[in-house]
Design a protein around this motif. Structure first.
Motif, PDB file in Angstrom:
ATOM      1  N   SER A 139      27.697  62.443  42.657  1.00 45.22           N
ATOM      2  CA  SER A 139      27.856  62.797  41.051  1.00 45.22           C
ATOM      3  C   SER A 139      27.950  61.060  40.588  1.00 45.22           C
ATOM      4  O   SER A 139      28.565  60.270  40.637  1.00 45.22           O
ATOM      5  CB  SER A 139      29.114  63.347  40.548  1.00 45.22           C
ATOM      6  N   ALA A 140      26.453  61.058  39.818  1.00 43.04           N
ATOM      7  CA  ALA A 140      26.058  59.584  39.344  1.00 43.04           C
ATOM      8  C   ALA A 140      27.208  59.226  38.316  1.00 43.04           C
ATOM      9  O   ALA A 140      27.476  57.809  38.238  1.00 43.04           O
ATOM     10  CB  ALA A 140      24.958  59.597  38.789  1.00 43.04           C
ATOM     11  N   HIS A 141      27.672  59.836  37.558  1.00 44.42           N
ATOM     12  CA  HIS A 141      28.641  59.503  36.584  1.00 44.42           C
ATOM     13  C   HIS A 141      30.133  59.378  36.822  1.00 44.42           C
ATOM     14  O   HIS A 141      31.169  59.069  36.163  1.00 44.42           O
ATOM     15  CB  HIS A 141      28.637  60.526  35.129  1.00 44.42           C
ATOM     16  N   ARG A 142      30.322  59.660  38.290  1.00 45.22           N
ATOM     17  CA  ARG A 142      31.782  59.532  38.868  1.00 45.22           C
ATOM     18  C   ARG A 142      31.794  58.426  39.988  1.00 45.22           C
ATOM     19  O   ARG A 142      32.709  58.720  40.850  1.00 45.22           O
ATOM     20  CB  ARG A 142      32.368  60.866  39.430  1.00 45.22           C
ATOM     21  N   VAL A 143      31.179  57.511  39.867  1.00 49.01           N
ATOM     22  CA  VAL A 143      30.826  56.466  40.815  1.00 49.01           C
ATOM     23  C   VAL A 143      31.763  55.103  40.464  1.00 49.01           C
ATOM     24  O   VAL A 143      31.456  54.605  39.189  1.00 49.01           O
ATOM     25  CB  VAL A 143      29.519  56.061  41.362  1.00 49.01           C
ATOM     26  N   GLY A 144      32.576  54.541  41.014  1.00 53.56           N
ATOM     27  CA  GLY A 144      33.236  53.325  40.871  1.00 53.56           C
ATOM     28  C   GLY A 144      33.067  52.270  42.036  1.00 53.56           C
ATOM     29  O   GLY A 144      32.470  52.170  42.623  1.00 53.56           O
ATOM     30  N   LEU A 145      34.005  51.403  41.435  1.00 52.55           N
ATOM     31  CA  LEU A 145      34.000  50.128  42.460  1.00 52.55           C
ATOM     32  C   LEU A 145      35.386  49.913  42.863  1.00 52.55           C
ATOM     33  O   LEU A 145      36.456  49.993  42.198  1.00 52.55           O
ATOM     34  CB  LEU A 145      33.633  48.818  41.735  1.00 52.55           C
ATOM     35  N   LEU A 146      35.696  49.486  44.195  1.00 53.35           N
ATOM     36  CA  LEU A 146      36.918  48.853  44.734  1.00 53.35           C
ATOM     37  C   LEU A 146      36.930  47.866  45.451  1.00 53.35           C
ATOM     38  O   LEU A 146      35.951  47.526  46.214  1.00 53.35           O
ATOM     39  CB  LEU A 146      37.562  50.115  45.643  1.00 53.35           C
ATOM     40  N   GLY A 147      37.343  46.853  44.736  1.00 48.85           N
ATOM     41  CA  GLY A 147      37.433  45.201  45.627  1.00 48.85           C
ATOM     42  C   GLY A 147      38.768  44.597  45.845  1.00 48.85           C
ATOM     43  O   GLY A 147      39.628  45.003  45.618  1.00 48.85           O
ATOM     44  N   HIS A 148      38.423  43.910  46.992  1.00 43.91           N
ATOM     45  CA  HIS A 148      39.624  43.384  47.604  1.00 43.91           C
ATOM     46  C   HIS A 148      39.647  41.832  47.411  1.00 43.91           C
ATOM     47  O   HIS A 148      38.459  41.084  47.658  1.00 43.91           O
ATOM     48  CB  HIS A 148      39.499  43.618  49.031  1.00 43.91           C
ATOM     49  N   GLY A 149      40.822  41.208  46.824  1.00 45.41           N
ATOM     50  CA  GLY A 149      40.822  39.773  46.730  1.00 45.41           C
ATOM     51  C   GLY A 149      39.654  39.360  45.540  1.00 45.41           C
ATOM     52  O   GLY A 149      39.644  40.057  44.481  1.00 45.41           O
ATOM     53  N   GLU A 150      38.815  38.521  45.997  1.00 47.60           N
ATOM     54  CA  GLU A 150      37.486  38.015  44.961  1.00 47.60           C
ATOM     55  C   GLU A 150      36.879  39.218  44.852  1.00 47.60           C
ATOM     56  O   GLU A 150      36.178  39.406  43.589  1.00 47.60           O
ATOM     57  CB  GLU A 150      36.945  36.946  45.753  1.00 47.60           C
ATOM     58  N   GLY A 151      36.619  40.329  45.754  1.00 49.97           N
ATOM     59  CA  GLY A 151      35.860  41.535  45.464  1.00 49.97           C
ATOM     60  C   GLY A 151      36.420  42.271  44.166  1.00 49.97           C
ATOM     61  O   GLY A 151      35.610  42.882  43.406  1.00 49.97           O
ATOM     62  N   ALA A 152      37.613  42.272  44.027  1.00 52.30           N
ATOM     63  CA  ALA A 152      38.365  42.849  42.806  1.00 52.30           C
ATOM     64  C   ALA A 152      37.760  42.199  41.555  1.00 52.30           C
ATOM     65  O   ALA A 152      37.607  43.044  40.606  1.00 52.30           O
ATOM     66  CB  ALA A 152      39.842  42.814  42.873  1.00 52.30           C
TER      67      ALA A 152
END
Length: 474
Positions: free
Chosen positions: A230-243
């Protein structure tokens, strides 16, 4: 008769561990070394007894000569590669300590090594996508839950340093475990090799934190366009600098992610983060206050030179001279190599990086998680400022501190399962549940893991956001 050229030694790849004798006792040092596609190495140091994890290590290999430099700890290891890499023998130096050291290759648990190779109850495929800004191809793994979908999705972004899609140390696959859990619970997950790692193109050393945002945006676009997502329900999860990369992407001019999850994101400036890490780690490995102060004085002078000298050649000459003459255990060659790294595009950018500067432009809800046993990214000094800045800007933010969880988001060792009679590191179950329940609420996922035979999503379940007794919420 033509003689065949001797075979070049195989690149170092694996984990080595050995004892370091200090006044009053002994600690175990663990070095993980991973070869990169450009012929260099990425390496990290762990000292489990001191709660140190993923401390960056510079690697220099020439024939069977090996040099490891751990700048944050003011330490180095110089020695020989022996027995086809089974043993690393040499001398460890740090402020106040010069000692022989033998590091032996560690054999990962057979069960741990095969844990994620079993056929999972979801779809899994190797994928590639292109960053339109750099024209470089990035490679990763896409996991999609069983059933018809469409599913919410998340892109995983790694911490500083070139990482594989698994964010792996032998016996522990941080992103592998996280992706497995989320996909079993109804979330499509894309994790990918950083630039120049594994099957991804490009060169990591030339990339700044801002450059990595374009990789995150390319991955986000790819996942949005994937079947069953579902294109409108896509997010990002980052760790450390990735956050911080995820937060910058959420604050950018393009289409924002649906949500951001920050695992140990930086809230202080890059300069302050590195200064604090150096002091904390040196104290843990036995340096006295005078040695810590001397090392931090050198760090401050080094950054001052770099900031005042935009020309890299001139900056490197000055920094190398400073390091070589500062009684830091670095000879001329090591000082020059360190000067090159300290003047890289990433380092120059990160010294002045302010992670709070654009938080008022973040366009989605944010979950902030930190562990109380994280020595690299203190929750008080990093998560709390991020949370306050987001709230001041009237952005939706939720934050939790997880008791006993370290920088790699491993559960406290007392909670690790036994594998072949040895404790096996695992991603904190409490953190997994928190991440999933929060994403579920943000994207209105059905509750619970999805069985293989699911035909359509079930009814929405209200998520209980009350913190349990073994975590604290700020």
């Amino acid at each position: 008769m033509v003689l065949a050229a001797p075979l070049a030694p195989a690149p170092l790849n694996g984990q080595w561990r050995g004892p370091l004798k200090l006044l009053g006792g002994e600690i175990t040092i663990v070095i993980t070394i991973v070869p990169l596609t450009n012929g260099t190495y990425y390496a990290a140091l762990d000292a489990p007894q001191q709660r140190i994890s993923r401390m960056p290590v510079d690697v220099e290999v020439k024939d069977d000569d090996l040099t490891l430099r751990i700048e944050q700890a003011g330490s180095s290891f110089v020695g020989k590669i022996q027995e086809d890499g089974a043993t690393l023998t040499g001398t460890w130096k740090q402020p106040g300590v010069t000692a022989p050291m033998v590091l032996k290759r560690a054999m990962a648990s057979t069960q741990a090594a095969t844990k994620f190779k079993a056929t999972p109850p979801y779809r899994q495929s190797d994928v590639t996508f292109t960053n339109p800004s750099t024209k470089q191809r990035l490679a990763g793994t896409l996991t999609v839950p069983a059933g018809e979908g469409p599913f919410a999705g998340v892109v995983l972004l790694s911490d500083s340093g070139p990482q594989s899609r698994e964010v792996e140390v032998p016996g522990y696959r941080m992103f592998g475990q996280l992706a497995d859990y989320l996909t079993r619970h109804g979330v499509a997950v894309l994790r990918f090799d950083d630039r120049g790692v594994g099957k991804s193109g490009g060169t990591y050393a030339n990339a700044t934190t801002a450059d990595l945002v374009t990789d995150a945006q390319a991955a986000l676009a790819y996942l949005r366009n994937s079947p069953l997502v579902s294109a409108h329900r896509v997010g990002l999860l980052g760790h450390g600098e990735g956050a911080n990369v995820a937060l910058l992407a959420a604050a950018g001019a393009g289409r924002a992610p649906a949500f951001v999850v920050s695992l140990a994101g930086y809230g202080q400036t890059g300069y302050d983060v590195l200064l604090r890490q150096q002091g904390e780690i040196m104290r843990l490995i036995g340096a006295d206050p005078a040695q810590v102060k001397a090392a931090q004085d050198v760090y401050q002078r080094t950054v001052g030179i770099i900031r005042q000298t935009p020309d890299n050649a001139a900056a490197r000459t000055k920094v190398a001279a400073l390091l070589a003459g500062a009684n830091m255990g670095l000879d001329g060659s090591m000082a020059r190599a360190r000067a090159v790294q300290l003047t890289s595009p990433w380092a120059r950018y990160f010294f002045d990086f302010d992670p709070q500067a654009k938080l008022d432009k973040v366009q989605c809800s944010v979950l902030l998680l930190n562990g109380t046993a994280d020595l690299q990214v203190s929750a008080r000094r990093n998560m709390t400022p991020l949370y306050k800045a987001l709230r001041r800007a009237n952005r939706t933010a939720t934050n939790y501190k997880l008791t006993g969880v370290n920088h790699l988001f491993q559960a406290p060792p007392a909670q690790w399962p036994l594998v072949n009679a040895a404790p096996q590191a695992v991603f904190s179950p409490e953190a997994l549940k928190l991440v999933h329940s929060w994403i579920a609420q943000e994207t209105k996922l059905p509750g619970g893991p999805l069985p293989v035979t699911v035909k359509r999503p079930g009814p929405t379940r209200k998520v209980n956001r009350t913190p349990s007794t073994n975590r604290t919420r700020s």
